[in-house]
Design a protein around this motif. Sequence first.
Motif, PDB file in Angstrom:
ATOM      1  N   GLN A  12      -2.233   3.631 -33.952  1.00 61.10           N
ATOM      2  CA  GLN A  12      -3.657   4.020 -33.816  1.00 61.10           C
ATOM      3  C   GLN A  12      -4.465   2.770 -34.421  1.00 61.10           C
ATOM      4  O   GLN A  12      -3.878   1.948 -35.133  1.00 61.10           O
ATOM      5  CB  GLN A  12      -3.693   5.095 -34.507  1.00 61.10           C
ATOM      6  N   GLU A  30      -5.331   6.005 -30.149  1.00 58.95           N
ATOM      7  CA  GLU A  30      -4.049   5.829 -29.813  1.00 58.95           C
ATOM      8  C   GLU A  30      -3.939   4.569 -28.870  1.00 58.95           C
ATOM      9  O   GLU A  30      -4.735   4.599 -28.007  1.00 58.95           O
ATOM     10  CB  GLU A  30      -3.275   6.885 -29.464  1.00 58.95           C
ATOM     11  N   MET A  54      -7.729   7.471 -26.539  1.00 58.79           N
ATOM     12  CA  MET A  54      -6.665   6.672 -26.151  1.00 58.79           C
ATOM     13  C   MET A  54      -7.025   5.334 -25.270  1.00 58.79           C
ATOM     14  O   MET A  54      -7.824   5.635 -24.391  1.00 58.79           O
ATOM     15  CB  MET A  54      -5.501   7.458 -25.046  1.00 58.79           C
TER      16      MET A  54
END
Length: 138
Positions: A12, A30, A54
Amino acid sequence: MSQSIAQTSFEQEDLLIQTKSGKVHNFTVELALTAEQRSQGLMHRESMPKDHGMLFDFGETRPVSMWMRNTPLPLDMLFIERDGTISHIHRKAVPFSEAIIDSRGPVHFVLELNGGRAAALGIEVGDRAMSKRIDSRD
């Protein structure tokens, strides 16, 4: 019969998006850096905190196609150039859809956020994403 799905792990990092109006929004993302991580993405996830996402890093600038196979969350997909400029936003991608979502030009990154988050925060094409991974210096 229930089947166990192996989940890939993701590092992360913090990511900021600065809008043209000067507002800055903070996210924890992420990192999908490998082919395996990019293939897994957010598949099989049923929830995600509102200020998480993400970031897919393709390692090069090229046209990109995404889809929502096995993804139960509606997502906003922000297509980002190497310098951090958001070049296209696909809003509220339909869960489980296999329809191709095209970058509409070469990009280096795709940021997936919860569906509707970009609109709620006023994030638009031309805004800038910044992180350790995204070089947003002019």
